[in-house]
Design a protein around this motif. Structure first.
Motif, PDB file in Angstrom:
ATOM      1  N   ASN A 182       0.816  -1.211   0.000  1.00  0.00           N
ATOM      2  CA  ASN A 182       0.000   0.000   0.000  1.00  0.00           C
ATOM      3  C   ASN A 182       0.855   1.268   0.000  1.00  0.00           C
ATOM      4  O   ASN A 182       0.515   2.261   0.647  1.00  0.00           O
ATOM      5  CB  ASN A 182      -0.947   0.000   1.210  1.00  0.00           C
ATOM      6  CG  ASN A 182      -2.144   0.913   1.017  1.00  0.00           C
ATOM      7  OD1 ASN A 182      -2.739   0.944  -0.059  1.00  0.00           O
ATOM      8  ND2 ASN A 182      -2.498   1.656   2.055  1.00  0.00           N
ATOM      9  N   GLY A 183       1.981   1.239  -0.717  1.00  0.00           N
ATOM     10  CA  GLY A 183       2.841   2.410  -0.807  1.00  0.00           C
ATOM     11  C   GLY A 183       3.636   2.705   0.449  1.00  0.00           C
ATOM     12  O   GLY A 183       4.100   3.841   0.650  1.00  0.00           O
ATOM     13  N   ALA A 184       3.811   1.693   1.299  1.00  0.00           N
ATOM     14  CA  ALA A 184       4.545   1.885   2.552  1.00  0.00           C
ATOM     15  C   ALA A 184       5.357   0.639   2.882  1.00  0.00           C
ATOM     16  O   ALA A 184       5.060  -0.461   2.406  1.00  0.00           O
ATOM     17  CB  ALA A 184       3.585   2.202   3.702  1.00  0.00           C
ATOM     18  N   LEU A 185       6.389   0.823   3.695  1.00  0.00           N
ATOM     19  CA  LEU A 185       7.171  -0.286   4.237  1.00  0.00           C
ATOM     20  C   LEU A 185       6.728  -0.528   5.673  1.00  0.00           C
ATOM     21  O   LEU A 185       6.350   0.419   6.383  1.00  0.00           O
ATOM     22  CB  LEU A 185       8.665   0.029   4.190  1.00  0.00           C
ATOM     23  CG  LEU A 185       9.260   0.239   2.800  1.00  0.00           C
ATOM     24  CD1 LEU A 185      10.721   0.696   2.901  1.00  0.00           C
ATOM     25  CD2 LEU A 185       9.162  -1.018   1.956  1.00  0.00           C
ATOM     26  N   HIS A 186       6.804  -1.787   6.109  1.00  0.00           N
ATOM     27  CA  HIS A 186       6.298  -2.144   7.440  1.00  0.00           C
ATOM     28  C   HIS A 186       7.302  -3.027   8.181  1.00  0.00           C
ATOM     29  O   HIS A 186       7.876  -3.957   7.603  1.00  0.00           O
ATOM     30  CB  HIS A 186       4.959  -2.890   7.332  1.00  0.00           C
ATOM     31  CG  HIS A 186       3.908  -2.110   6.606  1.00  0.00           C
ATOM     32  ND1 HIS A 186       3.858  -2.042   5.230  1.00  0.00           N
ATOM     33  CD2 HIS A 186       2.870  -1.359   7.075  1.00  0.00           C
ATOM     34  CE1 HIS A 186       2.825  -1.272   4.877  1.00  0.00           C
ATOM     35  NE2 HIS A 186       2.219  -0.865   5.965  1.00  0.00           N
ATOM     36  N   TRP A 187       7.483  -2.723   9.446  1.00  0.00           N
ATOM     37  CA  TRP A 187       8.326  -3.507  10.350  1.00  0.00           C
ATOM     38  C   TRP A 187       7.582  -3.697  11.671  1.00  0.00           C
ATOM     39  O   TRP A 187       6.681  -2.930  12.010  1.00  0.00           O
ATOM     40  CB  TRP A 187       9.616  -2.771  10.703  1.00  0.00           C
ATOM     41  CG  TRP A 187      10.556  -2.404   9.617  1.00  0.00           C
ATOM     42  CD1 TRP A 187      11.672  -3.091   9.211  1.00  0.00           C
ATOM     43  CD2 TRP A 187      10.517  -1.211   8.813  1.00  0.00           C
ATOM     44  NE1 TRP A 187      12.311  -2.408   8.213  1.00  0.00           N
ATOM     45  CE2 TRP A 187      11.630  -1.261   7.943  1.00  0.00           C
ATOM     46  CE3 TRP A 187       9.656  -0.120   8.740  1.00  0.00           C
ATOM     47  CZ2 TRP A 187      11.899  -0.257   7.019  1.00  0.00           C
ATOM     48  CZ3 TRP A 187       9.910   0.874   7.816  1.00  0.00           C
ATOM     49  CH2 TRP A 187      11.017   0.803   6.973  1.00  0.00           C
ATOM     50  N   LEU A 188       8.023  -4.667  12.452  1.00  0.00           N
ATOM     51  CA  LEU A 188       7.715  -4.647  13.877  1.00  0.00           C
ATOM     52  C   LEU A 188       8.676  -3.666  14.529  1.00  0.00           C
ATOM     53  O   LEU A 188       9.815  -3.500  14.081  1.00  0.00           O
ATOM     54  CB  LEU A 188       7.873  -6.038  14.490  1.00  0.00           C
ATOM     55  CG  LEU A 188       6.763  -7.044  14.166  1.00  0.00           C
ATOM     56  CD1 LEU A 188       7.124  -8.413  14.699  1.00  0.00           C
ATOM     57  CD2 LEU A 188       5.415  -6.592  14.719  1.00  0.00           C
ATOM     58  N   GLY A 189       8.211  -3.011  15.559  1.00  0.00           N
ATOM     59  CA  GLY A 189       9.054  -2.026  16.225  1.00  0.00           C
ATOM     60  C   GLY A 189       8.653  -1.855  17.666  1.00  0.00           C
ATOM     61  O   GLY A 189       7.878  -2.639  18.221  1.00  0.00           O
ATOM     62  N   GLN A 190       9.173  -0.805  18.265  1.00  0.00           N
ATOM     63  CA  GLN A 190       8.937  -0.558  19.689  1.00  0.00           C
ATOM     64  C   GLN A 190       8.560   0.898  19.888  1.00  0.00           C
ATOM     65  O   GLN A 190       9.186   1.804  19.317  1.00  0.00           O
ATOM     66  CB  GLN A 190      10.185  -0.900  20.493  1.00  0.00           C
ATOM     67  CG  GLN A 190       9.995  -0.862  21.988  1.00  0.00           C
ATOM     68  CD  GLN A 190      11.291  -1.241  22.708  1.00  0.00           C
ATOM     69  OE1 GLN A 190      12.272  -0.505  22.684  1.00  0.00           O
ATOM     70  NE2 GLN A 190      11.286  -2.409  23.338  1.00  0.00           N
ATOM     71  N   ASP A 191       7.517   1.110  20.679  1.00  0.00           N
ATOM     72  CA  ASP A 191       7.132   2.461  21.064  1.00  0.00           C
ATOM     73  C   ASP A 191       8.134   2.964  22.109  1.00  0.00           C
ATOM     74  O   ASP A 191       8.305   2.346  23.160  1.00  0.00           O
ATOM     75  CB  ASP A 191       5.717   2.448  21.645  1.00  0.00           C
ATOM     76  CG  ASP A 191       5.157   3.837  21.879  1.00  0.00           C
ATOM     77  OD1 ASP A 191       5.891   4.697  22.396  1.00  0.00           O
ATOM     78  OD2 ASP A 191       3.982   4.057  21.555  1.00  0.00           O
ATOM     79  N   LYS A 192       8.783   4.079  21.824  1.00  0.00           N
ATOM     80  CA  LYS A 192       9.803   4.589  22.738  1.00  0.00           C
ATOM     81  C   LYS A 192       9.201   5.068  24.057  1.00  0.00           C
ATOM     82  O   LYS A 192       9.900   5.132  25.071  1.00  0.00           O
ATOM     83  CB  LYS A 192      10.578   5.732  22.076  1.00  0.00           C
ATOM     84  CG  LYS A 192      11.485   5.301  20.933  1.00  0.00           C
ATOM     85  CD  LYS A 192      12.241   6.495  20.381  1.00  0.00           C
ATOM     86  CE  LYS A 192      13.148   6.082  19.234  1.00  0.00           C
ATOM     87  NZ  LYS A 192      13.883   7.246  18.658  1.00  0.00           N
ATOM     88  N   GLN A 193       7.911   5.391  24.051  1.00  0.00           N
ATOM     89  CA  GLN A 193       7.292   5.920  25.262  1.00  0.00           C
ATOM     90  C   GLN A 193       6.991   4.830  26.283  1.00  0.00           C
ATOM     91  O   GLN A 193       7.284   4.968  27.468  1.00  0.00           O
ATOM     92  CB  GLN A 193       5.995   6.661  24.898  1.00  0.00           C
ATOM     93  CG  GLN A 193       6.192   7.842  23.962  1.00  0.00           C
ATOM     94  CD  GLN A 193       7.075   8.918  24.567  1.00  0.00           C
ATOM     95  OE1 GLN A 193       6.954   9.245  25.756  1.00  0.00           O
ATOM     96  NE2 GLN A 193       7.967   9.473  23.767  1.00  0.00           N
ATOM     97  N   ASN A 194       6.388   3.726  25.825  1.00  0.00           N
ATOM     98  CA  ASN A 194       5.980   2.686  26.783  1.00  0.00           C
ATOM     99  C   ASN A 194       6.661   1.334  26.566  1.00  0.00           C
ATOM    100  O   ASN A 194       6.418   0.390  27.306  1.00  0.00           O
ATOM    101  CB  ASN A 194       4.460   2.505  26.766  1.00  0.00           C
ATOM    102  CG  ASN A 194       3.932   2.166  25.379  1.00  0.00           C
ATOM    103  OD1 ASN A 194       4.624   1.545  24.572  1.00  0.00           O
ATOM    104  ND2 ASN A 194       2.700   2.584  25.096  1.00  0.00           N
ATOM    105  N   GLY A 195       7.495   1.231  25.522  1.00  0.00           N
ATOM    106  CA  GLY A 195       8.242  -0.002  25.283  1.00  0.00           C
ATOM    107  C   GLY A 195       7.456  -1.130  24.656  1.00  0.00           C
ATOM    108  O   GLY A 195       7.970  -2.236  24.494  1.00  0.00           O
TER     109      GLY A 195
END
Length: 303
Positions: A182-195
């Motif tokens: 859909n015109g984007a790249l996707h990864w799993l990641g981590q929210d820096k605020q709550n981990g």
């Protein structure tokens, strides 16, 4: 390739690009193969398995390297490799336009201080008609300091240099590929605020990072596992989770961006005989050299 339900039984052909690497300490260059697999019995594929043909993708001598990354998107292959000259290590890149059989070199990048991990994403945006490479560099920092990632973007055929992107509010999981959809790249990641573990998207037009909602009923500990990946299957963004018992759960987002559209579409048990067939058939194909390790670069839907 368009899938209908259930995708597992309806896929008659399965084009695939394989990268064949000689095992260390050999410095022999990698070899690419284009493979076409066909199910000889669609209703019961485990009885006759897959048959396939393999064709070499022969690169010119100056492009034959030990690749650190090989990615595919819509008829274009992206390659990265490391070259050491005068004790200086550089990351080098090129793309191969399969249908035109042409190569284009991208600007090289020097190794960063304390560089520990390197990952790439490669995708296409249909509205801008542009291919973009995203390069993620993770640096080792002293204990107690926040982990740091540098994001660089290169637009094929447009800009002569890598552009620095400083707008990423998330930490991306350093995996070998990103899911292009859909015109984007996707990864799993981590929210820096709550981990918490999240799905992160990078819009290839605006070059902005966003959070994609995760399935409500998906095991959150599963998202934290390194064997959990974001992929594209059957025209949907999916989460594939391998649990500690080798069972595979596949979650599909039926409407992109809609949290309520996530469904658990498949669960593959570890003793499923059909899965065993798919794992071993690659070794049965002819014209592939022995004693090499293989990795699948991509399922190809438009060769």
């Amino acid at each position: 390739m368009h899938y209908s339900q259930p995708a597992f039984y309806q896929s008659y052909t399965c084009p695939l690009i394989l990268c064949c690497s000689s095992d260390p300490p050999s410095d022999r260059h990698d070899q690419l193969y284009h493979c076409d697999f066909c199910m000889s019995n669609v209703k019961e594929p485990w009885n006759n398995g897959l048959t396939g043909t393999v064709k070499s993708i022969n690169l010119p001598s100056e492009y034959r390297k030990k690749f650190t990354s090989v990615l595919y998107c819509r008829g274009v292959l992206f390659f990265s490799y490391v070259e050491v000259k005068d004790q200086v290590q550089k990351h080098k890149f090129f793309v191969y336009y399969i249908h035109a059989a042409t190569f284009v070199r991208l600007p090289s990048r020097s190794t960063m201080t304390n560089e520990s991990k390197l990952a790439f994403g490669f995708g296409f945006h249909p509205r801008t008609n542009e291919y973009k490479v995203v390069r993620i560099v993770e640096q080792e920092l002293p204990m107690g300091l926040e982990q740091e990632q540098h994001i660089e973007v290169f637009t094929l055929g447009k800009q002569p240099m890598w552009m620095i992107n400083r707008k990423n509010p998330f930490l991306l999981r350093m995996q070998h590929y990103a899911a292009s959809f859909n015109g984007a790249l996707h990864w799993l990641g981590q929210d820096k605020q709550n981990g918490s573990t999240i799905i992160v998207s990078f819009d290839l037009e605006s070059e902005e990072f966003q959070q994609i909602p995760t399935p409500d009923n998906c095991d959150k500990s599963g998202l934290d596992r390194q064997d959990c990946h974001v992929v594209v299957l059957g025209g949907c963004l999916c989460v594939v989770d391998y649990d500690e018992f080798d069972r595979i759960d596949i979650w599909s987002m039926k409407i992109y961006g809609a949290k309520e559209s996530w469904i658990k579409e498949y669960t593959v048990e570890p003793l499923d005989d059909s899965m065993a067939v798919y794992k071993i058939r690659i070794r049965d194909l002819r014209d592939v050299p022995p004693c090499h390790s293989f990795r699948a670069v991509s399922l190809v839907d438009d060769m």
